[in-house]
Design an enzyme around this catalytic site. Structure first.
Site, mmCIF file in Angstrom:
data_model
loop_
_atom_site.group_PDB
_atom_site.id
_atom_site.type_symbol
_atom_site.label_atom_id
_atom_site.label_comp_id
_atom_site.label_asym_id
_atom_site.label_seq_id
_atom_site.Cartn_x
_atom_site.Cartn_y
_atom_site.Cartn_z
ATOM 1 N N HIS A 281 -9.099 3.306 -0.446
ATOM 2 C CA HIS A 281 -7.725 3.433 -0.940
ATOM 3 C C HIS A 281 -7.722 3.471 -2.466
ATOM 4 O O HIS A 281 -8.758 3.275 -3.105
ATOM 5 C CB HIS A 281 -6.824 2.329 -0.381
ATOM 6 C CG HIS A 281 -7.164 0.941 -0.819
ATOM 7 N ND1 HIS A 281 -8.379 0.345 -0.586
ATOM 8 C CD2 HIS A 281 -6.418 -0.004 -1.474
ATOM 9 C CE1 HIS A 281 -8.370 -0.889 -1.061
ATOM 10 N NE2 HIS A 281 -7.197 -1.131 -1.620
ATOM 11 N N HIS B 90 -2.327 -2.005 4.902
ATOM 12 C CA HIS B 90 -2.407 -2.574 3.560
ATOM 13 C C HIS B 90 -1.100 -2.225 2.858
ATOM 14 O O HIS B 90 -0.192 -1.653 3.488
ATOM 15 C CB HIS B 90 -3.634 -1.976 2.863
ATOM 16 C CG HIS B 90 -4.044 -2.661 1.592
ATOM 17 N ND1 HIS B 90 -4.026 -4.024 1.430
ATOM 18 C CD2 HIS B 90 -4.516 -2.160 0.415
ATOM 19 C CE1 HIS B 90 -4.446 -4.319 0.215
ATOM 20 N NE2 HIS B 90 -4.738 -3.216 -0.431
ATOM 21 N N ASP C 138 -9.247 -2.682 2.514
ATOM 22 C CA ASP C 138 -8.304 -3.808 2.458
ATOM 23 C C ASP C 138 -7.296 -3.672 3.601
ATOM 24 O O ASP C 138 -6.747 -2.600 3.838
ATOM 25 C CB ASP C 138 -7.541 -3.795 1.128
ATOM 26 C CG ASP C 138 -8.433 -4.123 -0.067
ATOM 27 O OD1 ASP C 138 -9.649 -4.245 0.133
ATOM 28 O OD2 ASP C 138 -7.901 -4.243 -1.186
ATOM 29 N N ASP D 213 -9.349 -1.720 -7.968
ATOM 30 C CA ASP D 213 -10.599 -2.440 -7.691
ATOM 31 C C ASP D 213 -11.500 -1.680 -6.723
ATOM 32 O O ASP D 213 -12.605 -2.128 -6.417
ATOM 33 C CB ASP D 213 -10.327 -3.870 -7.193
ATOM 34 C CG ASP D 213 -9.474 -3.935 -5.934
ATOM 35 O OD1 ASP D 213 -8.482 -3.186 -5.845
ATOM 36 O OD2 ASP D 213 -9.798 -4.737 -5.038
ATOM 37 N N HIS D 214 -11.049 -0.507 -6.259
ATOM 38 C CA HIS D 214 -11.858 0.320 -5.355
ATOM 39 C C HIS D 214 -12.210 1.680 -5.961
ATOM 40 O O HIS D 214 -13.065 2.376 -5.428
ATOM 41 C CB HIS D 214 -11.140 0.495 -4.014
ATOM 42 C CG HIS D 214 -10.932 -0.815 -3.312
ATOM 43 N ND1 HIS D 214 -11.703 -1.233 -2.255
ATOM 44 C CD2 HIS D 214 -10.068 -1.828 -3.572
ATOM 45 C CE1 HIS D 214 -11.318 -2.442 -1.875
ATOM 46 N NE2 HIS D 214 -10.316 -2.832 -2.666
ATOM 47 N N HIS E 137 -6.342 1.637 -4.846
ATOM 48 C CA HIS E 137 -6.224 0.481 -5.744
ATOM 49 C C HIS E 137 -7.412 0.474 -6.722
ATOM 50 O O HIS E 137 -8.541 0.829 -6.356
ATOM 51 C CB HIS E 137 -6.202 -0.829 -4.942
ATOM 52 C CG HIS E 137 -4.818 -1.169 -4.440
ATOM 53 N ND1 HIS E 137 -4.599 -2.002 -3.372
ATOM 54 C CD2 HIS E 137 -3.592 -0.784 -4.888
ATOM 55 C CE1 HIS E 137 -3.280 -2.118 -3.179
ATOM 56 N NE2 HIS E 137 -2.659 -1.383 -4.075
ATOM 57 N N HIS F 143 -14.992 -8.734 -0.158
ATOM 58 C CA HIS F 143 -13.680 -8.762 -0.818
ATOM 59 C C HIS F 143 -13.140 -10.206 -0.854
ATOM 60 O O HIS F 143 -12.019 -10.492 -0.440
ATOM 61 C CB HIS F 143 -12.708 -7.819 -0.087
ATOM 62 C CG HIS F 143 -11.580 -7.308 -0.937
ATOM 63 N ND1 HIS F 143 -10.391 -7.992 -1.054
ATOM 64 C CD2 HIS F 143 -11.434 -6.196 -1.702
ATOM 65 C CE1 HIS F 143 -9.578 -7.307 -1.839
ATOM 66 N NE2 HIS F 143 -10.184 -6.222 -2.250
#
Ligand SMILES: [Zn+2]
Ligand SMILES: [Zn+2]
Length: 311
Positions: free
Chosen positions: A63, A140, A211, A67-68, A65, A269
């Site tokens: 996805h 998510h 996530d 942090d990915h 976000h 995570h």
């Protein structure tokens, strides 16, 4: 197959855990490496390893976000500098291609290799003679996918003692038998492949989930999987909080693995709120539901060997 965890933290990096990235090494299976998510500084994490970015042929993004994905532009451009000229394909949700291409256009970044994007949808997103990769949308706060990687069954070994007892000469006939084709010897004897070839060896199944809060889609992606990689941003004492942020707890991850009939569960995570001394209890809570649960850590490597996970 090896799983090399490069980043196992949640939204914020900490000194112990970088943001999400997992390298799946398939060097024995197809000579490739597949990267799942590419959080900020993934390329710095790779500097501590012997992993070669040019060997990465596919990147799967769960996805959008940060942090990915925030490590993606840096990883992709360094792959160029390091002499990568092999094509690379990125699989991910709608919008990923636009984000990468705009970043490259504005920063005047040019790659030395062909880069292709595949927008992920529900169902089979990749298939070749060795692997099938399926995607399914999780639950998510933004569209987020989980991936199920199935290795196809491997052809059985040629049983040499049997082959010799039937008097099959060395040469192309052996190759035909190995491919499952029946053959005729010069003297007219028919040899059936099934009599001289061992049954096929079952391939592995790996579920790498992005996530998500606890959901049925995670269970179905993990159905009978050998290894499930599931997020565990929260713990059992904060289940309601987890769901409201679109995340899962260690206990919920264990429930997913248990309901799916999976073999091993790897928790990643992990929130920076959990300090090293919290982790034994964190792990025990999950193991109470699914005993074959293990925690991941940055630079941890898990090896798939004879249907067992070693580390
Ligand atoms: Zn995340
Ligand atoms: Zn997220």
């Amino acid at each position: 197959m090896q799983l090399h965890f490069l980043g196992t933290g949640a939204g914020m990096p900490s000194k112990e855990r970088n943001t999400s990235a997992l390298m799946v090494k398939l060097l024995e299976e197809n000579g490739e490496m597949w990267l799942f998510d590419c959080g900020e500084a993934t390329q710095h994490q790779i500097l501590h390893t012997s992993l070669k970015p040019r060997k990465v042929t596919k990147i799967f993004i769960t996805h959008l976000h940060g942090d990915h994905i925030f490590g993606l532009p840096g990883f992709l451009s360094s792959r160029s500098f390091q002499g990568g000229d092999e094509p690379l394909t990125i699989y991910g949700p709608a919008g990923l291609q636009q984000w990468v291409e705009q970043t490259f256009a504005l920063s005047k970044t040019h790659l030395t290799y062909p880069l292709q994007f595949v927008e992920v949808h529900e169902g089979v997103i990749y298939e070749d003679d060795k692997f099938t990769v399926r995607a399914s949308e999780l639950r998510h706060v933004v569209p987020c996918f989980g991936y199920r990687i199935e290795q196809k069954d491997l052809p059985g070994e040629l049983l040499m003692d049997k082959v010799q007892s039937y008097g099959v000469p060395k040469g192309p006939l052996l190759g035909q038998l190995k491919k499952g084709q029946d053959i005729a010897l010069d003297n007219g004897t028919i040899i059936q492949a099934k009599d001289v070839v061992a049954p096929p060896k079952k391939g592995f199944t790996l579920a790498i989930l992005g996530d998500t809060k606890y959901c049925e889609q995670a269970i179905s992606l993990a159905e009978q999987a050998d290894v499930v990689v599931h997020e565990a941003t929260f713990d059992g004492s904060t289940t309601d909080l987890a769901a409201s942020y679109g995340h899962a707890t260690n206990v919920e991850a264990a429930k997913v693995a248990s309901k799916a009939g999976a073999k091993y569960l790897l928790l990643n995570h992990l929130s920076a709120r959990f300090l090293p001394h919290d982790l034994p209890i964190f792990l025990a809570q999950a193991q109470a539901i699914f005993p074959q649960t293990f925690l991941t850590s940055d630079q941890a490597v898990f090896y798939w060997n004879n249907n067992n996970l070693l580390f």
